[in-house]
Design a protein around this motif. Sequence first.
Motif, PDB file in Angstrom:
ATOM      1  N   ALA A  25       0.822  -1.211   0.000  1.00  0.00           N
ATOM      2  CA  ALA A  25       0.000   0.000   0.000  1.00  0.00           C
ATOM      3  C   ALA A  25       0.857   1.263   0.000  1.00  0.00           C
ATOM      4  O   ALA A  25       0.386   2.321  -0.417  1.00  0.00           O
ATOM      5  CB  ALA A  25      -0.941   0.002   1.202  1.00  0.00           C
ATOM      6  N   THR A  26       2.110   1.160   0.453  1.00  0.00           N
ATOM      7  CA  THR A  26       2.959   2.353   0.481  1.00  0.00           C
ATOM      8  C   THR A  26       3.516   2.701  -0.899  1.00  0.00           C
ATOM      9  O   THR A  26       4.036   3.791  -1.082  1.00  0.00           O
ATOM     10  CB  THR A  26       4.147   2.172   1.462  1.00  0.00           C
ATOM     11  OG1 THR A  26       4.972   1.110   1.003  1.00  0.00           O
ATOM     12  CG2 THR A  26       3.662   1.909   2.867  1.00  0.00           C
ATOM     13  N   VAL A  27       3.404   1.790  -1.843  1.00  0.00           N
ATOM     14  CA  VAL A  27       3.861   2.065  -3.211  1.00  0.00           C
ATOM     15  C   VAL A  27       2.704   2.736  -3.949  1.00  0.00           C
ATOM     16  O   VAL A  27       1.600   2.203  -3.994  1.00  0.00           O
ATOM     17  CB  VAL A  27       4.296   0.770  -3.928  1.00  0.00           C
ATOM     18  CG1 VAL A  27       4.697   1.066  -5.361  1.00  0.00           C
ATOM     19  CG2 VAL A  27       5.434   0.108  -3.183  1.00  0.00           C
ATOM     20  N   ARG A  28       2.997   3.865  -4.529  1.00  0.00           N
ATOM     21  CA  ARG A  28       1.915   4.675  -5.079  1.00  0.00           C
ATOM     22  C   ARG A  28       1.396   4.154  -6.419  1.00  0.00           C
ATOM     23  O   ARG A  28       2.127   3.553  -7.193  1.00  0.00           O
ATOM     24  CB  ARG A  28       2.349   6.122  -5.202  1.00  0.00           C
ATOM     25  CG  ARG A  28       3.135   6.470  -6.443  1.00  0.00           C
ATOM     26  CD  ARG A  28       3.522   7.941  -6.386  1.00  0.00           C
ATOM     27  NE  ARG A  28       3.791   8.476  -7.688  1.00  0.00           N
ATOM     28  CZ  ARG A  28       2.924   9.153  -8.408  1.00  0.00           C
ATOM     29  NH1 ARG A  28       1.724   9.369  -7.956  1.00  0.00           N
ATOM     30  NH2 ARG A  28       3.249   9.631  -9.587  1.00  0.00           N
ATOM     31  N   THR A  29       0.148   4.422  -6.634  1.00  0.00           N
ATOM     32  CA  THR A  29      -0.464   4.160  -7.937  1.00  0.00           C
ATOM     33  C   THR A  29      -0.724   5.522  -8.568  1.00  0.00           C
ATOM     34  O   THR A  29      -0.088   6.489  -8.189  1.00  0.00           O
ATOM     35  CB  THR A  29      -1.779   3.373  -7.761  1.00  0.00           C
ATOM     36  OG1 THR A  29      -2.625   4.091  -6.873  1.00  0.00           O
ATOM     37  CG2 THR A  29      -1.515   1.995  -7.197  1.00  0.00           C
ATOM     38  N   GLY A  30      -1.652   5.627  -9.472  1.00  0.00           N
ATOM     39  CA  GLY A  30      -1.908   6.891 -10.153  1.00  0.00           C
ATOM     40  C   GLY A  30      -2.592   7.933  -9.292  1.00  0.00           C
ATOM     41  O   GLY A  30      -2.674   9.089  -9.651  1.00  0.00           O
ATOM     42  N   GLN A  35      -2.234   6.148   2.704  1.00  0.00           N
ATOM     43  CA  GLN A  35      -1.442   4.993   3.132  1.00  0.00           C
ATOM     44  C   GLN A  35      -0.011   5.058   2.611  1.00  0.00           C
ATOM     45  O   GLN A  35       0.888   4.479   3.208  1.00  0.00           O
ATOM     46  CB  GLN A  35      -2.073   3.690   2.652  1.00  0.00           C
ATOM     47  CG  GLN A  35      -3.229   3.237   3.508  1.00  0.00           C
ATOM     48  CD  GLN A  35      -3.707   1.877   3.073  1.00  0.00           C
ATOM     49  OE1 GLN A  35      -3.844   1.620   1.883  1.00  0.00           O
ATOM     50  NE2 GLN A  35      -3.962   1.030   4.043  1.00  0.00           N
ATOM     51  N   MET A  36       0.200   5.764   1.524  1.00  0.00           N
ATOM     52  CA  MET A  36       1.546   5.883   0.960  1.00  0.00           C
ATOM     53  C   MET A  36       2.484   6.568   1.947  1.00  0.00           C
ATOM     54  O   MET A  36       3.689   6.399   1.893  1.00  0.00           O
ATOM     55  CB  MET A  36       1.520   6.703  -0.337  1.00  0.00           C
ATOM     56  CG  MET A  36       0.762   6.054  -1.451  1.00  0.00           C
ATOM     57  SD  MET A  36       0.445   7.097  -2.889  1.00  0.00           S
ATOM     58  CE  MET A  36       1.499   8.466  -2.724  1.00  0.00           C
ATOM     59  N   PHE A  37       1.909   7.363   2.850  1.00  0.00           N
ATOM     60  CA  PHE A  37       2.709   8.168   3.762  1.00  0.00           C
ATOM     61  C   PHE A  37       2.812   7.545   5.155  1.00  0.00           C
ATOM     62  O   PHE A  37       3.370   8.151   6.055  1.00  0.00           O
ATOM     63  CB  PHE A  37       2.104   9.572   3.861  1.00  0.00           C
ATOM     64  CG  PHE A  37       2.172  10.334   2.572  1.00  0.00           C
ATOM     65  CD1 PHE A  37       3.212  11.203   2.327  1.00  0.00           C
ATOM     66  CD2 PHE A  37       1.224  10.156   1.584  1.00  0.00           C
ATOM     67  CE1 PHE A  37       3.294  11.893   1.133  1.00  0.00           C
ATOM     68  CE2 PHE A  37       1.296  10.836   0.387  1.00  0.00           C
ATOM     69  CZ  PHE A  37       2.338  11.705   0.158  1.00  0.00           C
ATOM     70  N   ILE A 117       9.655  -2.772  -7.674  1.00  0.00           N
ATOM     71  CA  ILE A 117       9.744  -2.522  -6.234  1.00  0.00           C
ATOM     72  C   ILE A 117       8.757  -3.417  -5.480  1.00  0.00           C
ATOM     73  O   ILE A 117       9.104  -4.031  -4.466  1.00  0.00           O
ATOM     74  CB  ILE A 117       9.468  -1.031  -5.928  1.00  0.00           C
ATOM     75  CG1 ILE A 117      10.617  -0.179  -6.450  1.00  0.00           C
ATOM     76  CG2 ILE A 117       9.254  -0.803  -4.441  1.00  0.00           C
ATOM     77  CD1 ILE A 117      10.329   1.314  -6.464  1.00  0.00           C
ATOM     78  N   VAL A 118       7.544  -3.505  -5.992  1.00  0.00           N
ATOM     79  CA  VAL A 118       6.519  -4.328  -5.335  1.00  0.00           C
ATOM     80  C   VAL A 118       6.916  -5.804  -5.370  1.00  0.00           C
ATOM     81  O   VAL A 118       6.728  -6.526  -4.381  1.00  0.00           O
ATOM     82  CB  VAL A 118       5.139  -4.093  -5.990  1.00  0.00           C
ATOM     83  CG1 VAL A 118       4.121  -5.103  -5.529  1.00  0.00           C
ATOM     84  CG2 VAL A 118       4.648  -2.693  -5.678  1.00  0.00           C
ATOM     85  N   ARG A 119       7.459  -6.255  -6.486  1.00  0.00           N
ATOM     86  CA  ARG A 119       7.901  -7.660  -6.566  1.00  0.00           C
ATOM     87  C   ARG A 119       9.004  -7.948  -5.550  1.00  0.00           C
ATOM     88  O   ARG A 119       9.026  -9.012  -4.934  1.00  0.00           O
ATOM     89  CB  ARG A 119       8.377  -7.987  -7.977  1.00  0.00           C
ATOM     90  CG  ARG A 119       7.244  -8.154  -8.953  1.00  0.00           C
ATOM     91  CD  ARG A 119       7.737  -8.548 -10.310  1.00  0.00           C
ATOM     92  NE  ARG A 119       6.626  -8.668 -11.232  1.00  0.00           N
ATOM     93  CZ  ARG A 119       6.735  -8.577 -12.536  1.00  0.00           C
ATOM     94  NH1 ARG A 119       7.921  -8.375 -13.101  1.00  0.00           N
ATOM     95  NH2 ARG A 119       5.672  -8.697 -13.296  1.00  0.00           N
TER      96      ARG A 119
END
Length: 184
Positions: A25-30, A35-37, A117-119
């Motif tokens: 959830a900390t990895v951003r999407t568009g 939660q990213m913070f 990064i997510v992988r």
Amino acid sequence: MIAEVMADAGTRMDRAVEAAKDDFATVRTGRANPQMFQKILVDYYGTPTPLAQLASLNNAEARTLVVTPYDKTALKGIEQAIRDMPNLGANPTNDGNLIRVTLPELTQERRKEYVKIVRTKGEDAKVHVRGIRRKAKDDLDALKSDIGEDEIARADKELDSLTRAHVDAIDEALKRKEAELLEV
């Protein structure tokens, strides 16, 4: 004895899966997402403090997040912590009362970087689950002298299926996050 080892391993694996989902959830999407913070630590009077304890986070628009600190003296520290956050690419603006964080549009290349990064985070979580399995297996092997080998063999099979289920849960969360990241 076996039940205690299995219950402990299951609980720890459940926590590992939840930690992996939080990490994803900390990895951003568009879009901007508070939660990213969650993992940002702000230097607050010399103590690293989670951002969520120092400020409220709200979505103003799809790609804009408004950070309103509870203590105005923390504005500079919060702004610096957001600016220093890796993989965000945002430049926060401070108006003296609150901080606006506008996230740049994601390019296809940047999306692929985020997938990598997510992988990596997913693989780390799977390694952690396997480490829990290894510890539980060692605990079971230590019980061999007290309990029969058949019971230990059954517990090993149960431990393997428990591990497989948790690794599959991480893979499923990873697949959902990848699809979310690559969605344009």
